[in-house]
Design an enzyme around this catalytic site. Sequence first.
Site, PDB file in Angstrom:
ATOM      1  N   ARG A 107      -7.869  -2.813 -32.330  1.00 42.28           N
ATOM      2  CA  ARG A 107      -7.223  -2.103 -33.346  1.00 42.28           C
ATOM      3  C   ARG A 107      -7.644  -0.799 -33.754  1.00 42.28           C
ATOM      4  O   ARG A 107      -7.585  -0.433 -34.756  1.00 42.28           O
ATOM      5  CB  ARG A 107      -7.071  -3.279 -34.545  1.00 42.28           C
ATOM      6  CG  ARG A 107      -6.555  -4.442 -34.344  1.00 42.28           C
ATOM      7  CD  ARG A 107      -4.856  -4.658 -34.141  1.00 42.28           C
ATOM      8  NE  ARG A 107      -4.465  -5.815 -33.895  1.00 42.28           N
ATOM      9  CZ  ARG A 107      -4.748  -6.579 -32.798  1.00 42.28           C
ATOM     10  NH1 ARG A 107      -5.186  -5.885 -31.564  1.00 42.28           N
ATOM     11  NH2 ARG A 107      -4.304  -7.623 -32.514  1.00 42.28           N
TER      12      ARG A 107
ATOM     13  N   SER B 109      -0.710  -9.033 -40.122  1.00 41.90           N
ATOM     14  CA  SER B 109      -2.007  -9.539 -40.372  1.00 41.90           C
ATOM     15  C   SER B 109      -2.568  -8.268 -41.376  1.00 41.90           C
ATOM     16  O   SER B 109      -2.607  -7.197 -41.020  1.00 41.90           O
ATOM     17  CB  SER B 109      -2.802  -9.648 -39.315  1.00 41.90           C
ATOM     18  OG  SER B 109      -2.236 -10.588 -38.338  1.00 41.90           O
TER      19      SER B 109
ATOM     20  N   GLU C  99      -6.218  -4.399 -41.694  1.00 45.51           N
ATOM     21  CA  GLU C  99      -5.723  -4.043 -40.545  1.00 45.51           C
ATOM     22  C   GLU C  99      -4.523  -3.149 -41.205  1.00 45.51           C
ATOM     23  O   GLU C  99      -4.032  -1.924 -40.268  1.00 45.51           O
ATOM     24  CB  GLU C  99      -5.282  -4.928 -39.723  1.00 45.51           C
ATOM     25  CG  GLU C  99      -4.360  -4.840 -38.549  1.00 45.51           C
ATOM     26  CD  GLU C  99      -3.990  -5.767 -37.694  1.00 45.51           C
ATOM     27  OE1 GLU C  99      -4.972  -6.643 -37.450  1.00 45.51           O
ATOM     28  OE2 GLU C  99      -3.066  -5.794 -36.907  1.00 45.51           O
TER      29      GLU C  99
HETATM   30  C1  LIG Z   1       5.723 -10.334 -38.723  1.00 42.25           C
HETATM   31  C2  LIG Z   1       4.808  -9.436 -38.287  1.00 42.25           C
HETATM   32  C3  LIG Z   1       3.968  -9.764 -37.086  1.00 42.25           C
HETATM   33  C4  LIG Z   1       2.948  -8.611 -36.565  1.00 42.25           C
HETATM   34  N1  LIG Z   1       2.104  -9.337 -35.469  1.00 42.25           N
HETATM   35  C5  LIG Z   1       1.308  -8.290 -35.056  1.00 42.25           C
HETATM   36  C6  LIG Z   1       0.652  -8.683 -33.769  1.00 42.25           C
HETATM   37  O1  LIG Z   1       0.622  -9.736 -33.364  1.00 42.25           O
HETATM   38  N2  LIG Z   1      -0.337  -7.968 -33.362  1.00 42.25           N
HETATM   39  C7  LIG Z   1      -0.369  -6.566 -33.740  1.00 42.25           C
HETATM   40  O2  LIG Z   1      -1.242  -5.901 -33.479  1.00 42.25           O
HETATM   41  N3  LIG Z   1       0.318  -6.104 -34.965  1.00 42.25           N
HETATM   42  C8  LIG Z   1       1.216  -7.038 -35.256  1.00 42.25           C
HETATM   43  N4  LIG Z   1       1.778  -6.650 -36.643  1.00 42.25           N
HETATM   44  C9  LIG Z   1       1.661  -5.384 -37.181  1.00 42.25           C
HETATM   45  C10 LIG Z   1       2.605  -4.085 -36.581  1.00 42.25           C
HETATM   46  O3  LIG Z   1       3.864  -4.705 -36.027  1.00 42.25           O
HETATM   47  C11 LIG Z   1       1.989  -3.276 -35.442  1.00 42.25           C
HETATM   48  O4  LIG Z   1       0.518  -2.930 -35.977  1.00 42.25           O
HETATM   49  C12 LIG Z   1       2.662  -2.262 -34.956  1.00 42.25           C
HETATM   50  O5  LIG Z   1       2.086  -1.670 -33.929  1.00 42.25           O
HETATM   51  C13 LIG Z   1       2.923  -1.046 -35.923  1.00 42.25           C
HETATM   52  O6  LIG Z   1       3.932  -0.267 -35.741  1.00 42.25           O
HETATM   53  P1  LIG Z   1       4.958   0.166 -36.498  1.00 42.25           P
HETATM   54  O7  LIG Z   1       5.896   1.302 -35.945  1.00 42.25           O
HETATM   55  O8  LIG Z   1       5.625  -0.334 -37.503  1.00 42.25           O
HETATM   56  O9  LIG Z   1       3.850   1.298 -37.430  1.00 42.25           O
HETATM   57  P2  LIG Z   1       3.988   1.685 -39.025  1.00 42.25           P
HETATM   58  O10 LIG Z   1       3.801   0.552 -39.659  1.00 42.25           O
HETATM   59  O11 LIG Z   1       5.129   2.607 -39.078  1.00 42.25           O
HETATM   60  O12 LIG Z   1       2.592   2.541 -39.155  1.00 42.25           O
HETATM   61  C14 LIG Z   1       1.422   2.054 -38.830  1.00 42.25           C
HETATM   62  C15 LIG Z   1       0.361   3.268 -38.769  1.00 42.25           C
HETATM   63  O13 LIG Z   1       0.696   3.905 -37.610  1.00 42.25           O
HETATM   64  C16 LIG Z   1       0.997   5.333 -37.823  1.00 42.25           C
HETATM   65  N5  LIG Z   1       2.068   5.704 -36.769  1.00 42.25           N
HETATM   66  C17 LIG Z   1       3.051   5.141 -36.553  1.00 42.25           C
HETATM   67  N6  LIG Z   1       4.037   5.628 -35.770  1.00 42.25           N
HETATM   68  C18 LIG Z   1       2.977   6.666 -35.425  1.00 42.25           C
HETATM   69  C19 LIG Z   1       3.195   7.711 -34.305  1.00 42.25           C
HETATM   70  N7  LIG Z   1       4.023   7.831 -33.435  1.00 42.25           N
HETATM   71  N8  LIG Z   1       2.333   8.720 -34.225  1.00 42.25           N
HETATM   72  C20 LIG Z   1       1.315   8.659 -34.953  1.00 42.25           C
HETATM   73  N9  LIG Z   1       0.992   7.841 -35.878  1.00 42.25           N
HETATM   74  C21 LIG Z   1       1.991   6.708 -36.026  1.00 42.25           C
HETATM   75  C22 LIG Z   1       1.674   5.534 -39.317  1.00 42.25           C
HETATM   76  O14 LIG Z   1       1.310   6.513 -39.866  1.00 42.25           O
HETATM   77  C23 LIG Z   1       0.650   4.326 -39.852  1.00 42.25           C
HETATM   78  O15 LIG Z   1      -0.631   4.936 -40.131  1.00 42.25           O
HETATM   79  C24 LIG Z   1       2.911  -7.536 -37.220  1.00 42.25           C
HETATM   80  C25 LIG Z   1       3.865  -7.263 -38.057  1.00 42.25           C
HETATM   81  C26 LIG Z   1       4.577  -8.035 -38.844  1.00 42.25           C
HETATM   82  C27 LIG Z   1       5.418  -7.504 -39.894  1.00 42.25           C
END
Ligand SMILES: Cc1cc2nc3c(=O)[nH]c(=O)nc-3n(C[C@H](O)[C@H](O)[C@H](O)COP(=O)(O)OP(=O)(O)OC[C@H]3O[C@@H](n4cnc5c(N)ncnc54)[C@H](O)[C@@H]3O)c2cc1C
Length: 303
Positions: free
Chosen positions: A175, A225, A295
Amino acid sequence: MQWNDLIAWIDEEKLGAVRANEPMADHTSWRIGGPAKVMVWPEDTAACSQLLGHCKTMGIPVAVLGYGTNLLVADEGIDALVINTREMNWILWQDHQVRVGAGASLAVLAGQAARRGLQGLAFSIGIPGSVGGAVLMNAGAYNGMISDVVSQVVVLDLNGGQHVLSKEDIHYGYRVSDLKKNHWFVAEALLTLQPGDRKALEKEMNDCLKARKEKQPLELPNGGSVFKNPAGEGAGRSIDRAGLKGLRIGDAQVSLKHANFIVNLGHATAKDTYTLIRTVQQRIHQQYGIFLEPEVVFWGLKE
Ligand SMILES: Cc1cc2nc3c(=O)[nH]c(=O)nc-3n(C[C@H](O)[C@H](O)[C@H](O)COP(=O)(O)OP(=O)(O)OC[C@H]3O[C@@H](n4cnc5c(N)ncnc54)[C@H](O)[C@@H]3O)c2cc1C
């Protein structure tokens, strides 16, 4: 700061749809968060580059939003231009490689890969985030991580300058990545997959979705998480063992189904959720001497 001037400039330069005072609660899986001063939906890397360059020159803070699935935003909102990547959702396949925009859905991409009989993304089927967020956070599950398939990432620096990074440049870990450390904007990624068996991949993904449904509180808004797993016992297991399942502040509750999730029972505020996160952290530290590192990412709340 002249937010109206910024909106007028974005319109004039045709850099994407733009809105003032956009509620972040509408853009986060927790359904929490006050307004973003300005939100913009650029459609390509060039527009993002222009936005970043302009904001740097004008001293305007910028925040990047994917699908908001790992994000807790303050109730007061965020005084920044929020660049929403959702419209940068193109996916271009070439044999076993795929070039993909930051705003593409990881789950959609995993489905397409399986239908093409390509393996390497099945682990990600239930991760609800964008490709950009996943590449930044090194999203992973079930022994797979996005870094296993990343070959190249096109990033923008804070001035809007474009760079092409190889996987080795990124120094991925659990991560973590240099992308995050260096505040790069992830614009595009090139992923390399391996030939696999379509039927087996579809089964693997169905099993994965079923397991998630059984174990995770998907019926309520949540942010995934909350804590990273420390070495040894998983974060959820420690929280459960400490008897903290069900602990509640306002409408924020440690999930009864999975202790590493905090659910929004209806009207949870960022303050409730953040206080609950800190309470769990303190209790685990007191009871087991373990520091649980969040996280989830905080916007406008003290880290
Ligand atoms: C039900 C559920 C289950 C999940 N299961 C998992 C799992 O199994 N494994 C896991 O790793 N995660 C999991 N997650 C967490 C999440 O989905 C991941 O971390 C995902 O990668 C975040 O992507 P996002 O587009 O939603 O990022 P966001 O939540 O929109 O952003 C998270 C961070 O990334 C940055 N960011 C987003 N896009 C960019 C970009 N293009 N360039 C630079 N910075 C950026 C944002 O500024 C912020 O700091 C889960 C979440 C939920 C709600």
